[in-house]
Motif scaffolding. Structure first.
Motif, PDB file in Angstrom:
ATOM      1  N   THR A 192     -14.412  23.144   5.188  1.00 62.26           N
ATOM      2  CA  THR A 192     -13.882  24.416   5.671  1.00 62.26           C
ATOM      3  C   THR A 192     -13.715  25.425   4.536  1.00 62.26           C
ATOM      4  OG1 THR A 192     -11.544  23.782   5.397  1.00 62.26           O
ATOM      5  CG2 THR A 192     -12.599  23.222   7.492  1.00 62.26           C
ATOM      6  N   VAL A 193     -13.890  24.970   3.306  1.00 65.09           N
ATOM      7  CA  VAL A 193     -13.754  25.872   2.157  1.00 65.09           C
ATOM      8  C   VAL A 193     -14.950  26.829   2.127  1.00 65.09           C
ATOM      9  CG1 VAL A 193     -13.681  25.997  -0.371  1.00 65.09           C
ATOM     10  CG2 VAL A 193     -12.458  24.160   0.833  1.00 65.09           C
ATOM     11  N   PRO A 194     -14.729  28.128   1.954  1.00 65.72           N
ATOM     12  CA  PRO A 194     -15.845  29.077   1.883  1.00 65.72           C
ATOM     13  C   PRO A 194     -16.877  28.644   0.848  1.00 65.72           C
ATOM     14  CG  PRO A 194     -13.774  30.259   2.010  1.00 65.72           C
ATOM     15  CD  PRO A 194     -13.412  28.810   1.839  1.00 65.72           C
TER      16      PRO A 194
ATOM     17  N   ASN B  39     -13.785  27.301  -6.342  1.00 67.55           N
ATOM     18  CA  ASN B  39     -12.907  27.149  -7.490  1.00 67.55           C
ATOM     19  C   ASN B  39     -11.600  26.478  -7.077  1.00 67.55           C
ATOM     20  OD1 ASN B  39     -11.137  29.280  -6.451  1.00 67.55           O
ATOM     21  ND2 ASN B  39     -12.726  30.708  -7.143  1.00 67.55           N
ATOM     22  N   ALA B  40     -10.758  26.210  -8.068  1.00 66.20           N
ATOM     23  CA  ALA B  40      -9.509  25.479  -7.812  1.00 66.20           C
ATOM     24  C   ALA B  40      -8.605  26.220  -6.838  1.00 66.20           C
ATOM     25  CB  ALA B  40      -8.780  25.233  -9.132  1.00 66.20           C
ATOM     26  N   LEU B  41      -8.579  27.535  -6.906  1.00 72.36           N
ATOM     27  CA  LEU B  41      -7.694  28.312  -6.035  1.00 72.36           C
ATOM     28  C   LEU B  41      -8.100  28.175  -4.569  1.00 72.36           C
ATOM     29  CD1 LEU B  41      -5.392  30.307  -5.674  1.00 72.36           C
ATOM     30  CD2 LEU B  41      -7.017  32.178  -6.060  1.00 72.36           C
ATOM     31  N   THR B  42      -9.396  28.317  -4.283  1.00 76.30           N
ATOM     32  CA  THR B  42      -9.844  28.210  -2.892  1.00 76.30           C
ATOM     33  C   THR B  42      -9.637  26.797  -2.361  1.00 76.30           C
ATOM     34  OG1 THR B  42     -12.122  27.793  -3.624  1.00 76.30           O
ATOM     35  CG2 THR B  42     -11.526  30.059  -3.112  1.00 76.30           C
ATOM     36  N   ILE B  43      -9.801  25.795  -3.217  1.00 76.66           N
ATOM     37  CA  ILE B  43      -9.585  24.415  -2.794  1.00 76.66           C
ATOM     38  C   ILE B  43      -8.116  24.175  -2.485  1.00 76.66           C
ATOM     39  CG2 ILE B  43      -9.575  22.025  -3.605  1.00 76.66           C
ATOM     40  CD1 ILE B  43     -12.206  22.667  -5.034  1.00 76.66           C
ATOM     41  N   ARG B  44      -7.238  24.675  -3.349  1.00 76.03           N
ATOM     42  CA  ARG B  44      -5.796  24.494  -3.106  1.00 76.03           C
ATOM     43  C   ARG B  44      -5.367  25.177  -1.812  1.00 76.03           C
ATOM     44  NH1 ARG B  44      -4.971  24.977  -8.835  1.00 76.03           N
ATOM     45  NH2 ARG B  44      -4.705  27.227  -8.611  1.00 76.03           N
TER      46      ARG B  44
ATOM     47  N   ILE C  32       0.811  -1.217   0.000  1.00 77.24           N
ATOM     48  CA  ILE C  32       0.000   0.000   0.000  1.00 77.24           C
ATOM     49  C   ILE C  32       0.844   1.267   0.000  1.00 77.24           C
ATOM     50  CG2 ILE C  32      -1.893  -1.178   1.167  1.00 77.24           C
ATOM     51  CD1 ILE C  32      -1.141   0.223   3.732  1.00 77.24           C
ATOM     52  N   GLN C  33       2.144   1.131   0.285  1.00 78.73           N
ATOM     53  CA  GLN C  33       3.012   2.297   0.253  1.00 78.73           C
ATOM     54  C   GLN C  33       3.662   2.509  -1.117  1.00 78.73           C
ATOM     55  OE1 GLN C  33       3.310   4.571   2.646  1.00 78.73           O
ATOM     56  NE2 GLN C  33       1.839   3.429   3.894  1.00 78.73           N
ATOM     57  N   ARG C  34       3.308   1.680  -2.094  1.00 75.63           N
ATOM     58  CA  ARG C  34       3.911   1.826  -3.426  1.00 75.63           C
ATOM     59  C   ARG C  34       3.485   3.147  -4.058  1.00 75.63           C
ATOM     60  NH1 ARG C  34       8.036   0.287  -3.183  1.00 75.63           N
ATOM     61  NH2 ARG C  34       7.495   0.432  -0.986  1.00 75.63           N
ATOM     62  N   PRO C  35       4.374   3.734  -4.849  1.00 72.52           N
ATOM     63  CA  PRO C  35       4.089   5.038  -5.479  1.00 72.52           C
ATOM     64  C   PRO C  35       2.813   5.053  -6.327  1.00 72.52           C
ATOM     65  CG  PRO C  35       6.412   4.516  -5.658  1.00 72.52           C
ATOM     66  CD  PRO C  35       5.754   3.293  -5.100  1.00 72.52           C
ATOM     67  N   MET C  36       2.417   3.886  -6.855  1.00 71.45           N
ATOM     68  CA  MET C  36       1.224   3.855  -7.709  1.00 71.45           C
ATOM     69  C   MET C  36      -0.048   4.229  -6.941  1.00 71.45           C
ATOM     70  SD  MET C  36       0.397  -0.225  -8.138  1.00 71.45           S
ATOM     71  CE  MET C  36      -1.113   0.136  -9.030  1.00 71.45           C
ATOM     72  N   PHE C  37       0.003   4.164  -5.592  1.00 70.73           N
ATOM     73  CA  PHE C  37      -1.168   4.500  -4.789  1.00 70.73           C
ATOM     74  C   PHE C  37      -1.099   5.909  -4.207  1.00 70.73           C
ATOM     75  CE2 PHE C  37      -0.853  -0.218  -4.293  1.00 70.73           C
ATOM     76  CZ  PHE C  37      -1.934  -0.522  -5.103  1.00 70.73           C
ATOM     77  N   THR C  38      -0.059   6.655  -4.559  1.00 74.61           N
ATOM     78  CA  THR C  38       0.007   8.053  -4.142  1.00 74.61           C
ATOM     79  C   THR C  38      -1.097   8.842  -4.840  1.00 74.61           C
ATOM     80  OG1 THR C  38       2.403   7.923  -3.854  1.00 74.61           O
ATOM     81  CG2 THR C  38       1.448  10.118  -4.096  1.00 74.61           C
ATOM     82  N   LEU C  39      -1.825   9.636  -4.079  1.00 75.39           N
ATOM     83  CA  LEU C  39      -2.931  10.397  -4.664  1.00 75.39           C
ATOM     84  C   LEU C  39      -2.404  11.367  -5.715  1.00 75.39           C
ATOM     85  CD1 LEU C  39      -5.032  11.167  -1.458  1.00 75.39           C
ATOM     86  CD2 LEU C  39      -5.536   9.484  -3.234  1.00 75.39           C
ATOM     87  N   THR C  40      -2.889  11.219  -6.917  1.00 76.32           N
ATOM     88  CA  THR C  40      -2.441  12.080  -8.013  1.00 76.32           C
ATOM     89  C   THR C  40      -3.533  13.018  -8.515  1.00 76.32           C
ATOM     90  OG1 THR C  40      -3.028  10.383  -9.654  1.00 76.32           O
ATOM     91  CG2 THR C  40      -0.770  10.352  -8.789  1.00 76.32           C
ATOM     92  N   ALA C  41      -4.771  12.752  -8.143  1.00 77.07           N
ATOM     93  CA  ALA C  41      -5.862  13.604  -8.647  1.00 77.07           C
ATOM     94  C   ALA C  41      -7.031  13.581  -7.670  1.00 77.07           C
ATOM     95  CB  ALA C  41      -6.326  13.126 -10.016  1.00 77.07           C
ATOM     96  N   ILE C  42      -7.683  14.719  -7.582  1.00 76.69           N
ATOM     97  CA  ILE C  42      -8.927  14.840  -6.813  1.00 76.69           C
ATOM     98  C   ILE C  42      -9.962  15.461  -7.741  1.00 76.69           C
ATOM     99  CG2 ILE C  42     -10.073  15.885  -4.831  1.00 76.69           C
ATOM    100  CD1 ILE C  42      -7.402  15.920  -3.397  1.00 76.69           C
ATOM    101  N   ARG C  43     -10.989  14.702  -8.043  1.00 74.78           N
ATOM    102  CA  ARG C  43     -12.027  15.205  -8.944  1.00 74.78           C
ATOM    103  C   ARG C  43     -13.142  15.858  -8.130  1.00 74.78           C
ATOM    104  NH1 ARG C  43     -13.487  10.767 -11.772  1.00 74.78           N
ATOM    105  NH2 ARG C  43     -15.651  10.506 -11.105  1.00 74.78           N
ATOM    106  N   ILE C  44     -13.441  17.102  -8.471  1.00 76.55           N
ATOM    107  CA  ILE C  44     -14.455  17.872  -7.759  1.00 76.55           C
ATOM    108  C   ILE C  44     -15.727  17.915  -8.603  1.00 76.55           C
ATOM    109  CG2 ILE C  44     -14.996  20.056  -6.638  1.00 76.55           C
ATOM    110  CD1 ILE C  44     -12.583  18.621  -5.446  1.00 76.55           C
ATOM    111  N   GLU C  45     -16.829  17.558  -7.981  1.00 73.47           N
ATOM    112  CA  GLU C  45     -18.121  17.601  -8.660  1.00 73.47           C
ATOM    113  C   GLU C  45     -19.131  18.363  -7.808  1.00 73.47           C
ATOM    114  OE1 GLU C  45     -19.293  13.601  -9.316  1.00 73.47           O
ATOM    115  OE2 GLU C  45     -17.700  13.159 -10.774  1.00 73.47           O
ATOM    116  N   ALA C  46     -20.134  18.900  -8.467  1.00 70.51           N
ATOM    117  CA  ALA C  46     -21.233  19.552  -7.749  1.00 70.51           C
ATOM    118  C   ALA C  46     -22.333  18.545  -7.510  1.00 70.51           C
ATOM    119  CB  ALA C  46     -21.755  20.746  -8.543  1.00 70.51           C
TER     120      ALA C  46
END
Length: 255
Positions: free
Chosen positions: A86-88, A56-61, A32-46
Motif C-alpha cells: 500500500t506504500v506509494p 523512504n523511511a518516512l513513507t514506510i513509517r 513465543i511471547q517472550r520479549p526477545m521475540f518482539t520485532l525490533t527491526a525491519i530491514r528494507i531492501e530493493a
C-alpha cells in the motif's frame, strides 16, 4: 464400565495426554511471547540489490508500520506484505523472518512510463496503474499521456510500444496515445502532429495505416515542413491532412 480396568486405564491415559498437550501448548505460547521475540527491526531492501528511488523511511513509517501486528512468530507475513504494497511507488513486496526478532522486506518499485487518464494516476512500464506524487514521476522521465477505457491498460501499453517501433523509422515517437471508448486509436507524435488511426479491424490494420503514412511522410514534410497539425488515416485509400498553413483540411489519395 467402571469395573473394566482397561477402559479406565485408557480414559486415564487420554486425560493425561490431553493435560500434557495443554501444558506443552501453554509452554510454547509462553515462550513465543517472550520479549526477545518482539520485532525490533525491519530491514528494507530493493529487488536485485538495487536502489529505491521513491520509497523512504518516512513513507514506510506512515503507510506500513502501523499495520504490522504480532512478533517474530505471530506476525502474519501475508498481511505484512499487503501493508508494504500500500506504500506509494511499491509494485510488489516479499517478506521473510530473520531470527530472532527481525523481518526482511524486499521491495520492487514501479518504473513510471506515463500518466493514465485525467485523474492524476500513473502507469508503469509493466502496465500497472498506480497513484503517486506526479512531481516525483516527472523527475524520472518525460511522461507519456495514455488514455483508455478501464481494463485496457495492458492493450494500450502494447500498442504504444508498437507505435514507438513503427515511427522510429522517421525519427518520431509517441508523446500521447489514446484508445477511445469506441475502440479507436489516435496518437500525438513528438513533433506535435496528431495521427488518427481509427479502429483496429484485425492484427495488421493499424500497421498498414501507419505504413501508408510513413510512405508519404517525406513528401508531406518537404511540402509542408513543420506545419502539419494532424493526419487522418481512417480513409480506405487516402488521408486527410490539416496544416497550419491553411484553415482547410486537404485530402489526398494514396497510391
Amino acid at each position: 464400565m467402571w469395573q473394566d480396568i482397561k477402559i479406565l486405564n485408557a480414559a486415564a491415559n487420554a486425560l493425561i495426554g490431553i493435560l500434557l498437550l495443554a501444558l506443552l501448548m501453554s509452554g510454547i505460547w509462553w515462550v513465543i511471547q517472550r520479549p526477545m521475540f518482539t520485532l525490533t527491526a525491519i530491514r528494507i531492501e530493493a529487488v536485485d540489490k538495487g536502489n529505491l528511488r521513491h520509497v523512504n523511511a518516512l513513507t514506510i513509517r506512515n503507510a506500513a508500520i502501523p499495520k504490522i501486528k504480532g512478533n517474530f512468530f505471530t506476525s502474519n507475513l501475508d498481511l505484512v506484505r499487503s501493508a508494504f504494497e500500500t506504500v506509494p511507488w511499491v509494485r510488489k513486496a516479499s517478506v521473510q523472518r530473520e531470527w530472532p526478532n527481525k523481518l526482511i522486506v524486499v521491495l520492487e518499485e514501479h518504473e513510471v512510463l506515463g500518466t493514465w487518464g485525467d485523474e492524476g494516476r500513473l502507469i508503469s512500464a509493466k502496465g500497472d496503474v498506480f497513484t503517486a506524487n506526479l512531481a516525483e514521476a516527472e523527475e524520472d522521465a518525460d511522461l507519456i499521456e495514455f488514455v483508455g477505457p478501464q481494463g485496457s491498460e495492458k492493450e494500450v501499453l502494447a500498442r504504444y510500444f508498437d507505435f514507438k517501433k513503427w515511427f522510429a523509422v522517421i525519427n518520431l515517437e509517441p508523446d500521447a496515445v489514446q484508445y477511445s471508448n469506441r475502440y479507436a486509436w489516435s496518437l500525438k507524435l513528438s513533433n506535435g502532429m496528431k495521427v488518427e488511426l481509427g479502429r483496429m479491424q484485425d492484427e495488421s490494420s493499424l500497421k498498414k495505416r501507419v505504413d501508408q503514412l510513413l510512405a508519404v511522410y517525406p513528401q508531406l514534410l518537404t511540402s509542408l515542413r513543420d506545419s502539419i497539425e494532424s493526419v487522418d488515416m481512417r480513409y480506405p485509400n487516402g488521408l486527410a491532412l490539416k496544416s497550419s498553413k491553411s484553415s482547410l483540411g486537404l485530402k489526398s489519395k494514396l497510391k
